[in-house]
Design a protein around this motif. Structure first.
Motif, PDB file in Angstrom:
ATOM      1  N   SER A 153      63.099  59.202  -0.891  1.00 19.71           N
ATOM      2  CA  SER A 153      63.800  59.045  -1.895  1.00 19.71           C
ATOM      3  C   SER A 153      64.376  59.998  -1.976  1.00 19.71           C
ATOM      4  CB  SER A 153      64.133  58.738  -3.649  1.00 19.71           C
ATOM      5  OG  SER A 153      65.336  59.258  -4.141  1.00 19.71           O
ATOM      6  N   GLY A 154      65.616  60.963  -1.939  1.00 16.27           N
ATOM      7  CA  GLY A 154      65.922  62.345  -1.737  1.00 16.27           C
ATOM      8  C   GLY A 154      65.852  63.326  -0.784  1.00 16.27           C
ATOM      9  N   THR A 155      65.089  62.704   0.301  1.00 18.21           N
ATOM     10  CA  THR A 155      64.464  63.706   1.634  1.00 18.21           C
ATOM     11  C   THR A 155      65.098  64.244   2.783  1.00 18.21           C
ATOM     12  OG1 THR A 155      63.408  62.143   2.629  1.00 18.21           O
ATOM     13  CG2 THR A 155      62.020  63.522   0.752  1.00 18.21           C
ATOM     14  N   GLY A 156      66.240  63.001   2.310  1.00 17.08           N
ATOM     15  CA  GLY A 156      67.177  62.874   3.814  1.00 17.08           C
ATOM     16  C   GLY A 156      66.222  62.294   5.045  1.00 17.08           C
ATOM     17  N   LEU A 157      65.267  61.221   4.998  1.00 13.14           N
ATOM     18  CA  LEU A 157      64.393  60.593   5.950  1.00 13.14           C
ATOM     19  C   LEU A 157      64.087  59.659   6.227  1.00 13.14           C
ATOM     20  CD1 LEU A 157      60.959  63.224   4.882  1.00 13.14           C
ATOM     21  CD2 LEU A 157      62.576  64.086   6.791  1.00 13.14           C
ATOM     22  N   SER A 158      64.133  58.948   6.978  1.00 20.20           N
ATOM     23  CA  SER A 158      64.077  57.726   7.569  1.00 20.20           C
ATOM     24  C   SER A 158      62.660  57.610   7.972  1.00 20.20           C
ATOM     25  CB  SER A 158      65.312  57.023   8.494  1.00 20.20           C
ATOM     26  OG  SER A 158      66.233  57.487   8.132  1.00 20.20           O
ATOM     27  N   SER A 159      62.341  56.016   8.013  1.00 19.13           N
ATOM     28  CA  SER A 159      60.943  55.781   8.287  1.00 19.13           C
ATOM     29  C   SER A 159      60.876  54.080   8.727  1.00 19.13           C
ATOM     30  CB  SER A 159      60.379  55.610   7.196  1.00 19.13           C
ATOM     31  OG  SER A 159      60.501  54.755   6.212  1.00 19.13           O
TER      32      SER A 159
END
Length: 315
Positions: A153-159
């Protein structure tokens, strides 16, 4: 060695005159002369014969010429290796012997034309790996995520969940289960699993804690970790030591160790791994890697497997 001087040397050699080289480089003729003079002092020979009609390479200059080209090519490769958008696809696998590295090798075998940089970050923590992806230091990493929505959350990352590494039992020839074709988790309750140096407080520790509690296993983490080679030597010589290894892990040992990798069934414990990348990363080969991982995972799903509570349904 001053690469600007090397670049100037190549320009003079191609133009044949210091003034023409200066015009091409956008500097003065005096600056060209100073660079060539400094380069000649550094290498200890005269590179150009100066005359009324210009500059021609000496024998030493001709010998230096191909190496000068190589120096600038090496500079370009060095810059490309670290410049986002130019460098190779860089992926953190955490450990080069485990399933992510094996899967990445399979991707490379299908796409040998792609530039791929496989790394193992020195800081193994999840926080460090996510920071490396967010900063662009690496394009992707493989990690166990106990709560992806919260952790990203809030990191700008996807998984995406892309690996379920099936665990096997690793024992030596003296172990009571050495000749078993397969074993069930319940059958392992009478045989302690030796995992020296198992980290505390991370997703790996959470996985083994839940696995042990579910099936009544004893996970022995006592003792320092001296590395895979020492661990395999001790297992080979012991009638009691056993270890769990992922099906996708690749370990080598001397033939006389006669170690056995025994499938665990009914159910098979699997360790879930997500690939994590920066949303909007335009690295040209990242999309192809993600598509490969998705297709590979879809082709492997199924079977009677046990997953930790945080790895069920991929969140």
């Amino acid at each position: 060695m001053d690469l600007d001087a090397v670049r100037t040397f190549l320009k003079v050699s191609s133009e044949g005159q210091f003034q023409r080289a200066a015009d091409e480089l956008g500097i003065t003729q005096q600056a060209v002369s100073k660079r060539i003079g400094a380069l000649e002092r550094e290498v200890g020979v005269v590179l150009f014969a100066r005359g009324p009609r210009g500059a021609t390479l000496t024998v030493d200059g001709q010998a230096f010429l191909p190496h000068a080209h190589e120096l600038l090519q090496a500079e370009d490769r060095a810059l490309a290796s670290v410049t986002p958008g130019r460098r190779a696809l860089r992926v953190d696998v955490r450990n080069r012997r485990t399933a992510p590295a094996t899967l990445l090798h399979a991707f490379y075998r299908q796409h040998r034309e792609r530039d791929l940089d496989v790394v193992a970050l020195p800081d193994l923590t999840l926080e460090a790996a996510l920071a490396a992806v967010a900063s662009g230091a690496v394009d992707a990493t493989f990690r166990g995520l106990t709560d992806p929505k919260r952790q990203l959350s809030g990191t700008g990352l996807s998984s995406a969940l892309v690996i379920e590494d099936r665990h096997e039992l690793l024992v030596g020839p003296k172990h009571p289960l050495a000749d078993a074709a397969s074993v069930t988790p319940r059958r392992l309750a009478d045989h302690p699993i030796w995992m020296p140096g198992l980290p505390r407080g991370d997703e790996v520790a959470a996985y083994y804690a839940e696995l042990g509690a579910t099936f009544g296993l004893t996970i022995d983490v006592l003792g320092p970790a001296f590395g895979a080679e020492v661990l395999m030597t001790e297992i080979a010589e012991s009638a009691t030591l056993a270890n769990l290894v992922g099906e996708g892990s690749r370990y080598l040992w001397p033939a006389h160790y006669d170690l056995r990798r025994i499938p665990i069934v009914d159910p098979t414990p699997v360790f879930p791994l997500w690939v994590v990348w920066r949303t909007g990363n335009r690295q040209p080969d990242l999309a192809e890697l993600l598509a490969f991982l998705e297709a590979d995972f879809a082709g492997r799903k199924g079977g009677d497997s046990w997953r930790p509570s945080w790895g069920r349904d991929g969140h």
